[in-house]
Motif scaffolding. Structure first.
Motif, mmCIF file in Angstrom:
data_model
loop_
_atom_site.group_PDB
_atom_site.id
_atom_site.type_symbol
_atom_site.label_atom_id
_atom_site.label_comp_id
_atom_site.label_asym_id
_atom_site.label_seq_id
_atom_site.Cartn_x
_atom_site.Cartn_y
_atom_site.Cartn_z
ATOM 1 N N ALA A 29 0.904 -1.153 0.145
ATOM 2 C CA ALA A 29 -0.016 -0.140 0.040
ATOM 3 C C ALA A 29 0.873 1.374 0.201
ATOM 4 O O ALA A 29 1.720 1.317 0.618
ATOM 5 N N THR A 30 0.542 2.152 -0.899
ATOM 6 C CA THR A 30 1.271 3.365 -0.696
ATOM 7 C C THR A 30 1.171 4.271 0.513
ATOM 8 O O THR A 30 0.025 4.372 0.812
ATOM 9 N N ASP A 31 2.189 4.593 1.084
ATOM 10 C CA ASP A 31 2.139 5.456 2.150
ATOM 11 C C ASP A 31 3.493 6.293 2.301
ATOM 12 O O ASP A 31 4.581 5.838 2.335
ATOM 13 N N PRO A 32 3.419 7.602 1.889
ATOM 14 C CA PRO A 32 4.618 8.437 1.669
ATOM 15 C C PRO A 32 5.483 8.297 3.075
ATOM 16 O O PRO A 32 6.422 8.816 2.951
ATOM 17 N N ARG A 33 4.785 8.086 4.188
ATOM 18 C CA ARG A 33 5.588 8.257 5.495
ATOM 19 C C ARG A 33 6.482 7.036 5.776
ATOM 20 O O ARG A 33 7.329 6.823 6.357
ATOM 21 N N THR A 64 6.705 7.488 -10.438
ATOM 22 C CA THR A 64 6.046 7.687 -9.212
ATOM 23 C C THR A 64 4.946 8.979 -9.670
ATOM 24 O O THR A 64 5.522 9.750 -10.370
ATOM 25 N N VAL A 65 3.787 8.833 -9.042
ATOM 26 C CA VAL A 65 2.681 10.025 -9.431
ATOM 27 C C VAL A 65 2.326 10.738 -7.894
ATOM 28 O O VAL A 65 1.449 11.280 -7.825
ATOM 29 N N VAL A 66 3.360 10.036 -6.841
ATOM 30 C CA VAL A 66 3.226 10.188 -5.704
ATOM 31 C C VAL A 66 4.532 11.259 -5.308
ATOM 32 O O VAL A 66 5.177 10.397 -4.652
ATOM 33 N N PRO A 67 4.730 12.581 -5.643
ATOM 34 C CA PRO A 67 6.102 13.035 -5.270
ATOM 35 C C PRO A 67 6.645 12.694 -3.848
ATOM 36 O O PRO A 67 7.849 12.725 -3.662
ATOM 37 N N ARG A 68 5.720 12.886 -2.868
ATOM 38 C CA ARG A 68 6.146 12.504 -1.530
ATOM 39 C C ARG A 68 6.676 11.245 -1.190
ATOM 40 O O ARG A 68 7.613 11.098 -0.112
ATOM 41 N N ALA A 69 6.423 10.181 -2.197
ATOM 42 C CA ALA A 69 6.937 8.863 -1.876
ATOM 43 C C ALA A 69 8.181 8.727 -2.297
ATOM 44 O O ALA A 69 9.168 7.790 -1.963
ATOM 45 N N LEU A 70 8.962 9.705 -3.298
ATOM 46 C CA LEU A 70 10.104 9.462 -4.006
ATOM 47 C C LEU A 70 11.387 9.458 -2.996
ATOM 48 O O LEU A 70 12.130 8.777 -3.278
ATOM 49 N N HIS A 71 11.260 10.524 -2.133
ATOM 50 C CA HIS A 71 12.643 10.520 -1.391
ATOM 51 C C HIS A 71 12.801 9.218 -0.545
ATOM 52 O O HIS A 71 14.115 8.905 -0.895
ATOM 53 N N ASN A 72 11.862 8.544 0.024
ATOM 54 C CA ASN A 72 12.240 7.355 0.674
ATOM 55 C C ASN A 72 12.539 6.190 -0.398
ATOM 56 O O ASN A 72 13.526 5.611 -0.037
#
Length: 259
Positions: A29-33, A64-72
């Protein structure tokens, strides 16, 4: 081997790829955290279950279409696989196709990658339907240029909106109704018909309009987890490519002549 990562709004798909062969795939499941360490523990266990070791991975590519997920995901690649993650659409893995729309920079990475894969696998004008959080319809011409498309609510979103807005309607499973009848005899059957056959009607209607506008024969390619669910009650799909985005990432990696 290549680790291809497709980070969508609902799930992140990880796939182990050798050449253009997908050796294994997993989703979470997508979770940017979610931290790089959490990804690493989860992924290492799954690799081991399939008989692989993380040290066999020497390249990582991410769409990715979830920018906040990219860093991790970038930290995961550098810390645990010893390589800088390649980001689809950025050097050295640029799109390499013409994006012929009003705002090219707003095109989702998954849709661009799907277009690249579809054109590599099939000739002529193409319509790619991706059943995800949203259902997207993307048109590319015979040269591989992206020409535009449609964004519609995904079937799960449509059902969620219906149930949340109508207090007496129950939550139902998304599945093909038990019969081909479109006249339901009870509330649950009526909901199932409305959601399922209503969605098929939307798909068929939009594809017919797109084909008429294209003006040439166009092949329809379906991808995403729900494609096979609809296939049994419509002949609108010419082919189903369940791993189109992962295939596109593998193609982009190969085209960049890396490694």
């Amino acid at each position: 081997m290549l680790l291809a990562v497709d980070a969508g709004n609902t799930n992140v798909v990880f796939a182990l790829v050798e050449g253009r062969t997908i050796k294994a795939r997993w989703r979470i499941a997508t979770d940017p955290r979610r931290t790089a360490d959490e990804y690493a523990v989860w992924l290492s266990q799954l690799l081991a279950l399939e008989g692989y070791d993380r040290r066999q991975i020497d390249a990582v590519i991410v769409a990715t279409v979830v920018p906040r997920a990219l860093h991790n995901l970038q930290v995961l690649s550098s810390k645990y696989f010893g390589t800088e993650a390649l980001i689809a659409g950025r050097a050295p893995v640029e799109w390499g196709i013409t994006i012929d729309v009003d705002e090219p920079s707003s095109l989702g990475a998954d849709r661009a990658v799907n277009t690249i894969a579809a054109h590599a696998l099939h000739d002529g004008d193409l319509i790619v339907i991706d059943f995800g959080t949203a259902t997207t319809f993307d048109v590319s011409d015979y040269s591989g240029a992206y020409k535009g498309g449609i964004i519609a609510p995904g079937i799960n979103l449509s059902l969620d909106a219906l149930v949340s807005a109508a207090a007496k309607l129950p939550r139902i499973a998304i599945e093909a109704p038990a019969t081909a009848s479109v006249i339901g005899r009870n509330t649950v059957d009526q909901m199932a018909i409305g959601v399922y056959f209503g969605y098929i009607a939307m798909i068929e209607g939009l594809v017919a309009r797109m084909k008429a506008e294209i003006g040439r024969p166009a092949r329809v390619i379906a991808t995403g987890g729900l494609a096979t669910l609809f296939e049994q009650h419509t002949d609108v799909f010419d082919v189903i490519e369940p791993d189109l985005t992962i295939q596109g990432l593998a193609i982009m990696y190969q085209n960049a002549h890396i490694g």
